[in-house]
Motif scaffolding. Structure first.
Motif, PDB file in Angstrom:
ATOM      1  N   SER A 306       4.518   1.996  11.747  1.00 55.48           N
ATOM      2  CA  SER A 306       3.683   0.804  11.783  1.00 55.48           C
ATOM      3  C   SER A 306       4.313  -0.251  12.699  1.00 55.48           C
ATOM      4  N   THR A 307       5.655  -0.350  12.645  1.00 56.14           N
ATOM      5  CA  THR A 307       6.337  -1.303  13.518  1.00 56.14           C
ATOM      6  C   THR A 307       6.090  -0.964  14.984  1.00 56.14           C
ATOM      7  N   ILE A 308       6.268   0.322  15.321  1.00 59.38           N
ATOM      8  CA  ILE A 308       6.060   0.712  16.725  1.00 59.38           C
ATOM      9  C   ILE A 308       4.636   0.359  17.141  1.00 59.38           C
ATOM     10  N   SER A 309       3.701   0.638  16.240  1.00 58.44           N
ATOM     11  CA  SER A 309       2.306   0.376  16.557  1.00 58.44           C
ATOM     12  C   SER A 309       2.059  -1.111  16.810  1.00 58.44           C
ATOM     13  N   SER A 380      -1.906  -8.384   5.148  1.00 57.06           N
ATOM     14  CA  SER A 380      -1.608  -9.201   6.313  1.00 57.06           C
ATOM     15  C   SER A 380      -1.548  -8.326   7.562  1.00 57.06           C
ATOM     16  N   LEU A 381      -0.916  -7.171   7.414  1.00 56.56           N
ATOM     17  CA  LEU A 381      -0.819  -6.224   8.522  1.00 56.56           C
ATOM     18  C   LEU A 381      -2.200  -5.783   8.989  1.00 56.56           C
ATOM     19  N   LEU A 382      -3.123  -5.684   8.047  1.00 56.46           N
ATOM     20  CA  LEU A 382      -4.489  -5.269   8.373  1.00 56.46           C
ATOM     21  C   LEU A 382      -5.282  -6.335   9.097  1.00 56.46           C
ATOM     22  N   ALA A 383      -4.711  -7.510   9.227  1.00 56.19           N
ATOM     23  CA  ALA A 383      -5.436  -8.648   9.792  1.00 56.19           C
ATOM     24  C   ALA A 383      -6.635  -9.014   8.923  1.00 56.19           C
ATOM     25  N   THR A 384      -6.421  -9.025   7.649  1.00 57.10           N
ATOM     26  CA  THR A 384      -7.450  -9.521   6.755  1.00 57.10           C
ATOM     27  C   THR A 384      -7.693 -10.991   7.091  1.00 57.10           C
ATOM     28  N   PRO A 385      -8.935 -11.395   7.206  1.00 50.80           N
ATOM     29  CA  PRO A 385      -9.198 -12.769   7.632  1.00 50.80           C
ATOM     30  C   PRO A 385      -8.414 -13.809   6.830  1.00 50.80           C
ATOM     31  N   TYR A 386      -7.882 -14.737   7.554  1.00 47.29           N
ATOM     32  CA  TYR A 386      -7.142 -15.909   7.052  1.00 47.29           C
ATOM     33  C   TYR A 386      -5.748 -15.584   6.562  1.00 47.29           C
ATOM     34  N   LEU A 387      -5.362 -14.297   6.522  1.00 48.88           N
ATOM     35  CA  LEU A 387      -3.932 -14.029   6.318  1.00 48.88           C
ATOM     36  C   LEU A 387      -3.241 -14.130   7.682  1.00 48.88           C
ATOM     37  N   THR A 388      -1.908 -14.113   7.634  1.00 47.42           N
ATOM     38  CA  THR A 388      -1.151 -14.467   8.836  1.00 47.42           C
ATOM     39  C   THR A 388      -1.531 -13.665  10.080  1.00 47.42           C
ATOM     40  N   ALA A 389      -1.526 -12.324   9.953  1.00 45.00           N
ATOM     41  CA  ALA A 389      -1.679 -11.511  11.159  1.00 45.00           C
ATOM     42  C   ALA A 389      -3.071 -11.615  11.751  1.00 45.00           C
ATOM     43  N   PHE A 390      -4.012 -12.097  10.963  1.00 44.93           N
ATOM     44  CA  PHE A 390      -5.374 -12.235  11.469  1.00 44.93           C
ATOM     45  C   PHE A 390      -5.404 -13.093  12.719  1.00 44.93           C
ATOM     46  N   TYR A 391      -4.558 -14.113  12.720  1.00 48.91           N
ATOM     47  CA  TYR A 391      -4.604 -15.078  13.817  1.00 48.91           C
ATOM     48  C   TYR A 391      -4.015 -14.542  15.098  1.00 48.91           C
ATOM     49  N   SER A 392      -3.265 -13.445  15.003  1.00 50.45           N
ATOM     50  CA  SER A 392      -2.698 -12.912  16.238  1.00 50.45           C
ATOM     51  C   SER A 392      -3.266 -11.548  16.564  1.00 50.45           C
ATOM     52  N   SER A 416      -8.781  -1.263  18.638  1.00 49.23           N
ATOM     53  CA  SER A 416      -9.680  -1.231  17.480  1.00 49.23           C
ATOM     54  C   SER A 416      -9.457   0.017  16.648  1.00 49.23           C
ATOM     55  N   LEU A 417      -9.332   1.159  17.335  1.00 52.59           N
ATOM     56  CA  LEU A 417      -9.066   2.396  16.609  1.00 52.59           C
ATOM     57  C   LEU A 417      -7.770   2.279  15.820  1.00 52.59           C
ATOM     58  N   THR A 418      -6.758   1.708  16.496  1.00 59.20           N
ATOM     59  CA  THR A 418      -5.475   1.547  15.837  1.00 59.20           C
ATOM     60  C   THR A 418      -5.603   0.671  14.602  1.00 59.20           C
ATOM     61  N   ALA A 419      -6.448  -0.358  14.694  1.00 53.14           N
ATOM     62  CA  ALA A 419      -6.635  -1.219  13.521  1.00 53.14           C
ATOM     63  C   ALA A 419      -7.137  -0.384  12.347  1.00 53.14           C
ATOM     64  N   GLY A 420      -8.109   0.515  12.609  1.00 59.07           N
ATOM     65  CA  GLY A 420      -8.596   1.377  11.543  1.00 59.07           C
ATOM     66  C   GLY A 420      -7.506   2.278  11.007  1.00 59.07           C
ATOM     67  N   LEU A 421      -6.750   2.893  11.914  1.00 62.85           N
ATOM     68  CA  LEU A 421      -5.676   3.797  11.492  1.00 62.85           C
ATOM     69  C   LEU A 421      -4.625   3.050  10.689  1.00 62.85           C
ATOM     70  N   THR A 422      -4.299   1.811  11.164  1.00 61.55           N
ATOM     71  CA  THR A 422      -3.313   1.003  10.457  1.00 61.55           C
ATOM     72  C   THR A 422      -3.739   0.792   9.017  1.00 61.55           C
ATOM     73  N   ALA A 423      -5.015   0.454   8.853  1.00 59.41           N
ATOM     74  CA  ALA A 423      -5.516   0.244   7.498  1.00 59.41           C
ATOM     75  C   ALA A 423      -5.369   1.517   6.691  1.00 59.41           C
ATOM     76  N   PHE A 424      -5.665   2.649   7.344  1.00 55.14           N
ATOM     77  CA  PHE A 424      -5.604   3.909   6.619  1.00 55.14           C
ATOM     78  C   PHE A 424      -4.194   4.191   6.120  1.00 55.14           C
ATOM     79  N   TYR A 425      -3.206   4.131   7.026  1.00 57.30           N
ATOM     80  CA  TYR A 425      -1.861   4.504   6.550  1.00 57.30           C
ATOM     81  C   TYR A 425      -1.270   3.460   5.620  1.00 57.30           C
ATOM     82  N   SER A 426      -1.637   2.192   5.808  1.00 55.00           N
ATOM     83  CA  SER A 426      -1.109   1.183   4.875  1.00 55.00           C
ATOM     84  C   SER A 426      -1.618   1.460   3.471  1.00 55.00           C
ATOM     85  N   PHE A 427      -2.915   1.741   3.388  1.00 52.64           N
ATOM     86  CA  PHE A 427      -3.441   1.941   2.042  1.00 52.64           C
ATOM     87  C   PHE A 427      -3.128   3.329   1.508  1.00 52.64           C
TER      88      PHE A 427
END
Lengths: 663, 482
Positions: A306-309, A380-392, A416-427
């Motif tokens: 996830s860090t590399i990503s 936050s990693l998922l960029a859920t709205p209004y959490l930290t990473a959302f803004y970047s 965008s694809l990576t965002a989906g994958l990120t959500a998948f592996y985080s959860f």
């Protein structure tokens, strides 16, 4: 005050490392933590002075190298980039990790050494970000590489740790090589490697030269920030203690490469080719690492991928010329990734040092606080709205699309694809560790417990940052028209695309990453929580297994490196050493020479056979040849050339006649 | 002052000579005399450094001896030779101390030969006459030959010593011929006279090749490296220290003093050749280093790689490059002996082996040693804050102006040096403590002090190299070719 920010961690490190026996374990804890916290407080003051009040400064200590027109000084620069974007996350997270480690490492016999390394690492990181020329930066750059070698190797009896540490160091050296060549080129082009000189001259220089320099700097950044193809050290380096993973691989070391690129923004901006390459590398890395992260089974390795990503996202943002957004993501990422790593550490520690996610399950009831933290970090990693990473993170994807160019679209699709994958592996991680049916041993569950205060406080603070930091600071860092970074960053006016990103995007494009994230997260929970059998069936055929092996094997990069590059190098070394140095050269050189001389002597000696007929043969031959030599020029009227030819023929005949006796 | 430097070691060895080698007391007396003599020499050379005038590129402290009709002996130093003299006087006490306790037989002649070696080495750097340079350049051979054969440890030491002798002698023969040619043309072999006289390009080329062959053996450049790792592996520790620390620097000094100074056109003409050879040497020897199994020959091989970077710097024809080369050769003179003390002294004395595979996990019992070994390993890889880093970077910066490709290829040394150095360190220090090793004591105070003595200049000069650079700016700038 500014220099004491730098020096305090070094002092802590020296005291803890060299006088560890005198001050004891708790002494070492107290001293290093105090130094770090003091340093953080001073950095906060510096943040106010430099960042809010906008008064950057540089401190010139001494001349370092003075050779003809190469003049390099021990000079430190404290501007918005150094102070706000790097000092704050590095020092805050380092302090929290020091506090976390007092509990986490409390049963280790080498506490003093560990804290010494941690503080030393922090010192070099600060040196890296505060140097005012490339050489001072390089001191910190190499320093963090070396200390990370020591930290990964902290449990030095483990073979895996040894291997990972060597890999990390050597792979980073590949980047250092690129960076060094970049310095040579910089010096040849600009006659100086001070930031100030280089950046102010950059607009007037040849674009090709700047492209080459930019690509060389990128090589250095690729190794430090684990971009393809120099990424493979980072997952391996999870062999070190967990706080190390958090410190090195979340907050600080890996962002050094980013810092280098961001710092060199006035240079990179004048080379569109370099920027294009940077974008492609970043986007590819983000996607690659996310797909690898899908099928990893080691808790820390998932977070490592996830860090590399995420680093890929940052590099991508640099390639898109959005340096301030990249920096915002560096800072945000530092907070939520440190939170995830420390949370993972707390889980591992409280669950009998288990790291395989398949052997967890149902921990939500045992570790509710840790679960909350991990969930906050993941959201936050998922960029859920209004959490930290959302803004970047979300902004980076939008900015990619807003370039309206090939590279931008490429980055947008992969992002965008990576965002989906990120959500998948985080959860997937959350689901496997906390939600599903218990898969661990009974004993581990009986002993599972929430950690004590020294762990909870850092987690809590990091969770707060992961939730609120973006909301509070986003306008400062990435707001439209914010001049917070003043002169420390440079975005060429042609490359500013924040307005397009804010106002011109279709609503579907804006929402696409969020939709994909939501989809990925739900799918992960569905698959791993409700229908685990389906997941097993999915890979229980030849295609599924192949894909799984390919992804789990990290695209077989390591195989290529080990089987072709490294073994090729070793084989070549073997050939040179054994076949050339101790073979051919030896045969031709000393050994061959002495051998030839000895053999010749022996052979000539053999002519002396003691048989009269042999001697008469010699005499006859000698006489014949003498006569031949004397009369040949008269008999055959020839020039000088043919005479030599005759002599050669004569000598050859002599050898031919004598050769039986030579044996 | 220079004549003092040359005479004091000889006085010391004369003092040692009459002492009988029969009791421990006498042995200690001899050791004390040898050590104090070399320390006095160190002190004098430091005074020389203090009194040195950095504002001129001329030879200083000139002393001419021509009282006897058949003997003309003149010495003097400039900024370039000053630091090699200092390095010699600094390394000699360390070499003597490194074998202070583990030579049991013939200690007397051991000490005497090192004192004589000191004189001979200083003489190489201070003489101002090409013929004397040749004589002293060669004169260290017999002494080192004896040291390797009599006090060496390996089974093949006689062959190693022979190879060392023959290689160097064979190379130097051509140098002798070249010197004779210069003498017959210039009418003198005095440095200043030669540098004033004009030598035609045609004869410069031939002379250059002859000198280059002699120095290439000493550097050593591939393919003439065969003697180095053998001589290192089989010589006693002190011999290795001297070989790596100072004797390899003869070549560096020779390039600067003879090739660049007297034969500038040919040096320029042959620049690409030298660069190619240096790059081949760098990459080949680095790759060969990685697979070495003998610790001492590994470090010897790594010396070859570092010296080839020095060559790149010297033939870069820029001030940065030449100054970097001088810095790197000095740094190598500190770090390589230190690594030899680590593996050939500390580890070899305890474990009795130099095979890397037999040693594992030393950090368990020898933490202090491991720290020092680690720092020196890093210095060997050219880590910033060490003098090696500056030397390497400046050399490569210098050569960039001639050829960026060569510079980039030279930078591969950064990766390769990390590979072999860290492999050596990691393999020896980390891992589970080998069950075949006994628990050993950590380094003794004496070994610690030796290593610290070598560490301090490496780091201090790495942070403040201007101490050296200020006094070599002028002499180096006279070496440039326009």
């Amino acid at each position: 005050m500014y220099l004491s920010i730098l020096i305090l961690p070094l002092l802590g490190s020296i005291v803890s490392g060299l006088m560890g026996r005198k001050i004891g374990v708790s002494g070492s804890h107290i001293i290093t933590c105090t130094c770090l916290i003091l340093s953080s407080i001073l950095a906060s003051v510096a943040f106010y002075e430099v960042g809010i009040c906008g008064s950057p400064l540089s401190i010139h200590l001494n001349s370092w190298i003075d050779s003809e027109f190469l003049s390099i000084s021990w000079e430190f620069l404290f501007d918005q980039l150094t102070d706000c974007s790097m000092f704050i996350p590095v020092l805050y997270i380092s302090s929290l990790i020091h506090i976390f480690s007092t509990d986490y490492m409390s049963e280790d016999p080498h506490n003093q050494r560990f804290f010494s390394y941690l503080s030393l690492f922090t010192f070099f990181m600060l040196l890296l970000v505060s140097g005012a020329n490339y050489f001072v930066m390089f001191v910190g750059w190499e320093g963090i590489g070396v200390v990370s070698y020591l930290l990964i190797n902290f449990w030095f009896t483990r073979l895996q740790a040894n291997k990972a540490a060597i890999l990390a160091l050597t792979m980073n050296r590949v980047g250092d090589m690129g960076l060094s060549i970049g310095f040579f080129a910089l010096f040849a082009l600009f006659g100086s490697i001070d930031y100030a000189t280089v950046f102010s001259l950059a607009p007037f220089m040849n674009e090709t030269a700047i492209t080459i320099i930019g690509l060389l700097l990128l090589t250095g950044a690729m190794a430090k920030s684990a971009q393809i193809p120099l990424h493979s050290w980072l997952p391996g380096s999870m062999e070190g203690p967990t706080p190390v993973s958090a410190l090195i691989h979340a907050a600080t070391l890996v962002t050094a490469g980013l810092y280098l690129l961001v710092r060199s923004s006035p240079l990179l901006e004048y080379s569109s080719t370099a920027l294009l390459v940077i974008t492609l590398v970043g986007a590819s890395t983000a996607f690659f690492a996310a797909t690898c992260g899908l099928v990893q089974n080691d808790l820390k390795r998932i977070i490592a991928f996830s860090t590399i990503s995420q680093l890929g996202y940052m590099v991508m943002a640099v390639g898109l010329s959005q340096y301030n957004v990249a920096l915002m993501h560096v800072v945000n990422h530092a907070f939520f990734k440190a939170l995830l790593f420390l949370g993972a550490g707390a889980v591992i520690h409280s669950f009998a040092d288990q790291q395989d996610v398949r052997r967890f399950g149902g921990l939500i009831n045992f570790l509710p606080f840790t679960y909350t933290c991990m969930l906050v970090g993941s959201l936050s990693l998922l960029a859920t709205p209004y959490l930290t990473a959302f803004y970047s993170k979300d902004l980076i994807i939008e900015l990619a699309y807003a370039q309206y160019s090939f590279s931008g679209t490429y980055a947008f699709i992969l992002g965008s694809l990576t965002a989906g994958l990120t959500a998948f592996y985080s959860f997937r991680l959350i689901s496997l560790v906390f939600l599903t049916v218990p898969n661990g041993s009974r004993n581990a569950y009986l002993n599972a417990h929430e950690a004590n205060l020294a762990v909870i406080i850092p987690l809590f603070i990091l969770a707060l940052f992961s939730i609120f930091f973006g909301f509070v600071f986003s306008d400062l860092f990435v707001g439209i028209g914010s001049d917070f970074f003043a002169n420390s960053l440079f975005i060429h006016p042609n490359n500013i695309s924040i307005i397009e990103a804010e106002f011109s995007l279709p609503i579907f494009i804006k929402l696409l990453p969020a939709i994909l994230s939501l989809f990925g997260a739900s799918l992960a929970i569905l698959l791993y929580h409700y229908t685990p059998n389906f997941v097993i069936e999915l890979t229980d055929n030849s295609i599924g297994r192949k894909i799984y092996t390919f992804l789990n094997g990290k695209y077989l990069f390591d195989v290529v490196y080990n089987n072709y590059i490294i073994s090729g190098g070793l084989h070549l070394g073997y050939m040179i050493s054994k076949v050339l140095d101790r073979g051919v050269i030896e045969l031709v050189g000393p050994y061959g020479l002495s051998n030839t001389l000895t053999n010749t002597g022996i052979n000539i000696g053999k002519l002396d056979t003691g048989v009269v007929t042999t001697y008469s043969l010699y005499i006859t031959l000698g006489l014949l040849s003498l006569l031949f030599l004397v009369f040949a020029p008269i008999l055959i009227d020839t020039s000088l050339f043919s005479e030599i030819r005759l002599v050669i023929i004569y000598l050859a005949a002599l050898v031919l006649v004598l050769s039986p006796s030579l044996k | 002052m220079i004549q003092l430097l040359l005479i004091i070691p000889i006085i010391g060895s004369l003092l040692i000579l009459p002492i009988q080698e029969n009791s421990i007391k006498n042995e200690n007396k001899m050791k004390t005399i040898a050590l104090s003599t070399s320390l006095i020499n160190l002190l004098i050379s430091i005074l020389l450094w203090v009194a040195f005038d950095t504002s001129t590129s001329e030879y200083q402290f000139i002393y001419e001896f021509n009282k006897l009709s058949f003997c003309h002996f003149n010495v003097g130093i400039d900024g370039i030779s000053l630091y090699y003299v200092l390095l010699t006087t600094f390394i000699t006490p360390i070499a003597i101390l490194s074998n202070y306790k583990n030579i049991y037989k013939n200690i007397k002649y051991f000490l005497i030969s090192f004192l004589i070696l000191e004189t001979l080495q200083i003489a190489v750097f201070v003489v101002l006459d090409l013929f004397l340079f040749y004589i002293f350049f060669e004169s260290v051979l017999p002494v080192l030959f004896i040291i390797i054969v009599v006090y060496g440890s390996g089974e093949n030491r006689i062959r190693s010593a022979l190879l060392f002798f023959l290689y160097t002698l064979a190379g130097s023969l051509f140098m002798l011929l070249a010197i004779l040619h210069i003498y017959s043309n210039v009418g003198s072999t005095d440095f200043q006279l030669i540098s004033l006289s004009e030598i035609s390009l045609q004869s410069q080329k031939i002379l250059w090749l002859a000198f280059f062959l002699a120095f290439a053996v000493k550097t050593p450049l591939w393919p003439l490296t065969g003697w180095l790792y053998r001589a290192h592996a089989d010589s006693p520790l002190a011999g290795s220290i001297l070989l790596a620390g100072t004797i390899l620097k003869f070549a560096t000094y020779g390039y600067l003093r003879v090739l660049i100074n007297f034969l500038p056109d040919a040096s320029n003409y042959f620049g690409p050749l030298v660069q190619t050879i240096a790059i081949v040497t760098l990459i080949y020897s680095s790759l060969a280093t990685i697979i070495q199994q003998d610790t001492k020959s590994l470090i010897a091989y790594s010396s070859i790689a570092h010296m080839s970077v020095v060559i790149l710097g010297i033939f870069s024809n820029t001030i940065q490059g030449i100054e970097g080369a001088i810095l790197l050769s000095l740094a190598h003179g500190f770090v390589s002996p230190a690594l030899f003390i680590c593996v050939g002294g500390v580890i070899y004395e305890r474990t009795g082996t130099r095979i890397i595979q037999y040693i594992r996990g030393l950090v368990t019992y020898m933490p202090v040693f491991t720290i020092l070994f680690f720092i020196f390993t890093l210095c060997n890889t050219g880590i910033p804050l060490s003098l090696n880093f500056l030397g390497e970077q400046l050399s490569l910066i210098g050569i960039w102006e001639k050829s960026p490709i060569i510079s980039a290829l030279g930078a591969t040394g950064i990766v390769l040096s990390a590979c072999y150095s860290v492999y050596l360190y990691n393999r020896i220090s980390y891992g589970v403590y080998s069950p075949h090793l006994k628990p050993y004591i950590d380094i003794t105070r004496q070994e610690f002090n030796l290593l610290i003595a070598l560490l301090i200049p490496t780091i201090v000069l790495g942070i403040l190299p201007n101490v050296i650079l200020y006094s070599i700016h002028l002499p180096v700038s006279t070496l440039l070719y326009y």
